[in-house]
Design a protein around this motif. Structure first.
Motif, PDB file in Angstrom:
ATOM      1  N   GLU A  56      -1.612 -23.568  27.628  1.00 35.75           N
ATOM      2  CA  GLU A  56      -1.348 -22.468  26.715  1.00 35.75           C
ATOM      3  C   GLU A  56       0.039 -21.888  26.970  1.00 35.75           C
ATOM      4  O   GLU A  56       0.646 -22.103  28.022  1.00 35.75           O
ATOM      5  N   GLN A  57       0.494 -21.143  25.949  1.00 42.13           N
ATOM      6  CA  GLN A  57       1.747 -20.408  26.032  1.00 42.13           C
ATOM      7  C   GLN A  57       1.535 -19.060  25.358  1.00 42.13           C
ATOM      8  O   GLN A  57       0.793 -18.953  24.375  1.00 42.13           O
ATOM      9  N   THR A  58       2.195 -18.049  25.897  1.00 41.05           N
ATOM     10  CA  THR A  58       2.029 -16.699  25.367  1.00 41.05           C
ATOM     11  C   THR A  58       3.389 -16.080  25.098  1.00 41.05           C
ATOM     12  O   THR A  58       4.331 -16.275  25.877  1.00 41.05           O
ATOM     13  N   SER A  59       3.456 -15.337  23.987  1.00 39.95           N
ATOM     14  CA  SER A  59       4.652 -14.572  23.670  1.00 39.95           C
ATOM     15  C   SER A  59       4.209 -13.316  22.938  1.00 39.95           C
ATOM     16  O   SER A  59       3.791 -13.375  21.782  1.00 39.95           O
ATOM     17  N   GLY A  60       4.262 -12.195  23.634  1.00 39.86           N
ATOM     18  CA  GLY A  60       3.846 -10.932  23.019  1.00 39.86           C
ATOM     19  C   GLY A  60       2.391 -10.975  22.591  1.00 39.86           C
ATOM     20  O   GLY A  60       1.496 -11.248  23.390  1.00 39.86           O
ATOM     21  N   ARG A  61       2.153 -10.735  21.293  1.00 41.30           N
ATOM     22  CA  ARG A  61       0.785 -10.734  20.776  1.00 41.30           C
ATOM     23  C   ARG A  61       0.285 -12.135  20.401  1.00 41.30           C
ATOM     24  O   ARG A  61      -0.827 -12.279  19.896  1.00 41.30           O
ATOM     25  N   LEU A  62       1.107 -13.129  20.627  1.00 37.11           N
ATOM     26  CA  LEU A  62       0.754 -14.497  20.266  1.00 37.11           C
ATOM     27  C   LEU A  62       0.356 -15.298  21.496  1.00 37.11           C
ATOM     28  O   LEU A  62       0.984 -15.191  22.543  1.00 37.11           O
ATOM     29  N   ASN A  63      -0.693 -16.093  21.315  1.00 38.79           N
ATOM     30  CA  ASN A  63      -1.112 -17.011  22.375  1.00 38.79           C
ATOM     31  C   ASN A  63      -1.489 -18.325  21.717  1.00 38.79           C
ATOM     32  O   ASN A  63      -2.300 -18.355  20.793  1.00 38.79           O
ATOM     33  N   ALA A  64      -0.900 -19.404  22.173  1.00 39.52           N
ATOM     34  CA  ALA A  64      -1.223 -20.721  21.653  1.00 39.52           C
ATOM     35  C   ALA A  64      -1.855 -21.551  22.756  1.00 39.52           C
ATOM     36  O   ALA A  64      -1.378 -21.556  23.892  1.00 39.52           O
ATOM     37  N   SER A  65      -2.932 -22.229  22.416  1.00 39.62           N
ATOM     38  CA  SER A  65      -3.594 -23.104  23.376  1.00 39.62           C
ATOM     39  C   SER A  65      -3.515 -24.544  22.892  1.00 39.62           C
ATOM     40  O   SER A  65      -3.334 -24.806  21.700  1.00 39.62           O
ATOM     41  N   LEU A  66      -3.650 -25.445  23.828  1.00 40.11           N
ATOM     42  CA  LEU A  66      -3.603 -26.864  23.506  1.00 40.11           C
ATOM     43  C   LEU A  66      -4.691 -27.604  24.280  1.00 40.11           C
ATOM     44  O   LEU A  66      -4.786 -27.481  25.502  1.00 40.11           O
ATOM     45  N   ASP A  67      -5.511 -28.344  23.548  1.00 38.84           N
ATOM     46  CA  ASP A  67      -6.490 -29.257  24.149  1.00 38.84           C
ATOM     47  C   ASP A  67      -6.131 -30.646  23.637  1.00 38.84           C
ATOM     48  O   ASP A  67      -6.591 -31.069  22.570  1.00 38.84           O
ATOM     49  N   LYS A  68      -5.300 -31.319  24.390  1.00 37.12           N
ATOM     50  CA  LYS A  68      -4.761 -32.578  23.916  1.00 37.12           C
ATOM     51  C   LYS A  68      -5.842 -33.642  23.737  1.00 37.12           C
ATOM     52  O   LYS A  68      -5.823 -34.398  22.767  1.00 37.12           O
ATOM     53  N   SER A  69      -6.796 -33.674  24.645  1.00 38.64           N
ATOM     54  CA  SER A  69      -7.809 -34.720  24.591  1.00 38.64           C
ATOM     55  C   SER A  69      -8.661 -34.631  23.331  1.00 38.64           C
ATOM     56  O   SER A  69      -9.104 -35.653  22.789  1.00 38.64           O
ATOM     57  N   SER A  70      -8.889 -33.407  22.859  1.00 39.46           N
ATOM     58  CA  SER A  70      -9.692 -33.248  21.647  1.00 39.46           C
ATOM     59  C   SER A  70      -8.823 -33.116  20.405  1.00 39.46           C
ATOM     60  O   SER A  70      -9.345 -32.989  19.294  1.00 39.46           O
ATOM     61  N   GLY A  71      -7.524 -33.131  20.580  1.00 38.35           N
ATOM     62  CA  GLY A  71      -6.613 -33.063  19.441  1.00 38.35           C
ATOM     63  C   GLY A  71      -6.615 -31.720  18.738  1.00 38.35           C
ATOM     64  O   GLY A  71      -6.605 -31.676  17.501  1.00 38.35           O
ATOM     65  N   ARG A  72      -6.597 -30.628  19.511  1.00 38.00           N
ATOM     66  CA  ARG A  72      -6.674 -29.314  18.900  1.00 38.00           C
ATOM     67  C   ARG A  72      -5.716 -28.329  19.539  1.00 38.00           C
ATOM     68  O   ARG A  72      -5.461 -28.371  20.744  1.00 38.00           O
ATOM     69  N   SER A  73      -5.241 -27.428  18.689  1.00 37.44           N
ATOM     70  CA  SER A  73      -4.464 -26.296  19.154  1.00 37.44           C
ATOM     71  C   SER A  73      -4.864 -25.086  18.336  1.00 37.44           C
ATOM     72  O   SER A  73      -5.225 -25.209  17.160  1.00 37.44           O
ATOM     73  N   THR A  74      -4.854 -23.927  18.970  1.00 39.86           N
ATOM     74  CA  THR A  74      -5.124 -22.693  18.246  1.00 39.86           C
ATOM     75  C   THR A  74      -3.991 -21.712  18.496  1.00 39.86           C
ATOM     76  O   THR A  74      -3.404 -21.687  19.581  1.00 39.86           O
ATOM     77  N   LEU A  75      -3.709 -20.933  17.481  1.00 37.00           N
ATOM     78  CA  LEU A  75      -2.760 -19.830  17.603  1.00 37.00           C
ATOM     79  C   LEU A  75      -3.548 -18.546  17.433  1.00 37.00           C
ATOM     80  O   LEU A  75      -4.156 -18.322  16.382  1.00 37.00           O
ATOM     81  N   TYR A  76      -3.549 -17.746  18.473  1.00 36.36           N
ATOM     82  CA  TYR A  76      -4.271 -16.473  18.476  1.00 36.36           C
ATOM     83  C   TYR A  76      -3.267 -15.344  18.267  1.00 36.36           C
ATOM     84  O   TYR A  76      -2.253 -15.272  18.976  1.00 36.36           O
ATOM     85  N   ILE A  77      -3.558 -14.499  17.275  1.00 33.57           N
ATOM     86  CA  ILE A  77      -2.701 -13.343  17.006  1.00 33.57           C
ATOM     87  C   ILE A  77      -3.532 -12.094  17.265  1.00 33.57           C
ATOM     88  O   ILE A  77      -4.564 -11.879  16.607  1.00 33.57           O
ATOM     89  N   ALA A  78      -3.097 -11.309  18.200  1.00 32.63           N
ATOM     90  CA  ALA A  78      -3.819 -10.088  18.543  1.00 32.63           C
ATOM     91  C   ALA A  78      -3.304  -8.906  17.733  1.00 32.63           C
ATOM     92  O   ALA A  78      -2.111  -8.810  17.443  1.00 32.63           O
ATOM     93  N   ALA A  79      -4.232  -8.027  17.375  1.00 32.00           N
ATOM     94  CA  ALA A  79      -3.875  -6.774  16.701  1.00 32.00           C
ATOM     95  C   ALA A  79      -2.893  -7.007  15.563  1.00 32.00           C
ATOM     96  O   ALA A  79      -1.765  -6.509  15.576  1.00 32.00           O
ATOM     97  N   SER A  80      -3.326  -7.780  14.581  1.00 30.55           N
ATOM     98  CA  SER A  80      -2.422  -8.206  13.506  1.00 30.55           C
ATOM     99  C   SER A  80      -1.793  -7.029  12.768  1.00 30.55           C
ATOM    100  O   SER A  80      -2.403  -5.948  12.627  1.00 30.55           O
ATOM    101  N   GLN A  81      -0.570  -7.252  12.278  1.00 30.66           N
ATOM    102  CA  GLN A  81       0.189  -6.239  11.564  1.00 30.66           C
ATOM    103  C   GLN A  81       0.663  -6.812  10.225  1.00 30.66           C
ATOM    104  O   GLN A  81       0.803  -8.027  10.093  1.00 30.66           O
ATOM    105  N   PRO A  82       0.945  -5.949   9.242  1.00 31.92           N
ATOM    106  CA  PRO A  82       1.437  -6.462   7.950  1.00 31.92           C
ATOM    107  C   PRO A  82       2.684  -7.347   8.103  1.00 31.92           C
ATOM    108  O   PRO A  82       2.862  -8.298   7.343  1.00 31.92           O
ATOM    109  N   GLY A  83       3.507  -7.052   9.093  1.00 30.69           N
ATOM    110  CA  GLY A  83       4.696  -7.867   9.336  1.00 30.69           C
ATOM    111  C   GLY A  83       4.391  -9.270   9.815  1.00 30.69           C
ATOM    112  O   GLY A  83       5.288 -10.123   9.842  1.00 30.69           O
ATOM    113  N   ASP A  84       3.131  -9.531  10.169  1.00 33.48           N
ATOM    114  CA  ASP A  84       2.742 -10.891  10.578  1.00 33.48           C
ATOM    115  C   ASP A  84       2.479 -11.776   9.361  1.00 33.48           C
ATOM    116  O   ASP A  84       2.290 -12.984   9.511  1.00 33.48           O
ATOM    117  N   SER A  85       2.462 -11.199   8.180  1.00 31.90           N
ATOM    118  CA  SER A  85       2.210 -11.968   6.962  1.00 31.90           C
ATOM    119  C   SER A  85       3.294 -13.021   6.778  1.00 31.90           C
ATOM    120  O   SER A  85       4.485 -12.709   6.727  1.00 31.90           O
TER     121      SER A  85
END
Lengths: 118, 114
Positions: A56-85
């Protein structure tokens, strides 16, 4: 041939919600995975880059994870704001021989269009 | 620090006219350079990439061509534009080996062929 899929295609949430964007890829032999943000009519802004050896990698309210073996990544956005649109794109880069001169091309997903409502 | 410049930002051209879009990178040497196109409502399609001066690889057959006259300059061209060439064109660079730091994109050119 690598294929990258992003789910959902569009997402609308009220301000303040935590949310998860999904990215899946068919070939697990990747060098890294990169998440981008694209505002309407603009170029791509890199958000997070995860190397194949990382979980995983984190930057501020963003966190991205990687599960290479299963071929998946997620981007988690905490406390979303209108500027995240924006549209969020994930892209994978294949594993390459360092001597290869193919240019290390990225394969992109179609993106998730996020709208955060005030 | 490295920066990438792309121009013009918008362009409206008649069918059959020539095209020249330019991209330059600063603060690095021997980058890999890429041209992508993003059609309305669709994903990014890689058009050309270059690993060095004069070295161009084309990903899809099309009406466009690319050139790399200098290490940090990448040009997208057409002799005669088609309506189907309309789209959003993005230039990008990555480091020549390893690309440990990923891709960096320019701000894009919105091309409308009328």
């Amino acid at each position: 041939k690598q294929e990258v899929t992003q789910i959902p295609a569009a997402l609308s949430v009220p301000e303040g919600e935590n949310l998860v964007l999904n990215c899946s890829f068919t070939d697990s032999a990747i060098y890294n995975l990169q998440w981008f943000r694209q505002d309407p009519g603009k170029g791509l802004t890199s958000l997070l880059l995860i190397q194949s050896s990382q979980r995983e990698q984190t930057s501020g309210r963003l966190n991205a994870s990687l599960d290479k073996s299963s071929g998946r990544s997620t981007l988690y956005i905490a406390a979303s704001q209108p500027g995240d649109s924006a549209t969020y794109l994930c892209a994978v880069r294949p594993s390459i021989n360092p001597q290869e001169t193919s240019g290390s091309r990225l394969t992109f997903g179609e993106g998730t269009q996020l709208t955060v409502n005030p | 620090s490295q920066t990438i410049h792309q121009w013009p930002a918008t362009l409206v051209q008649p069918v059959g006219s020539p095209l020249s879009l330019e991209c330059t990178v600063e603060g690095t040497s021997n980058p890999n350079l890429y041209w992508y196109r993003q059609a309305a409502g669709r994903g990014l399609q890689l058009l050309f990439y270059s690993v060095g001066i004069g070295q161009i690889s084309s990903e899809v057959p099309q009406n466009l061509s690319a050139s790399r006259p200098q290490d940090r300059q990448f040009i997208l061209s057409s002799k005669k534009l088609l309506l189907s060439d309309s789209g959003f064109y993005l230039c990008a660079w990555s480091s020549g080996t390893g690309s440990f730091y990923g891709y960096t994109f320019g701000s894009g050119t919105r091309l409308t062929v009328v």
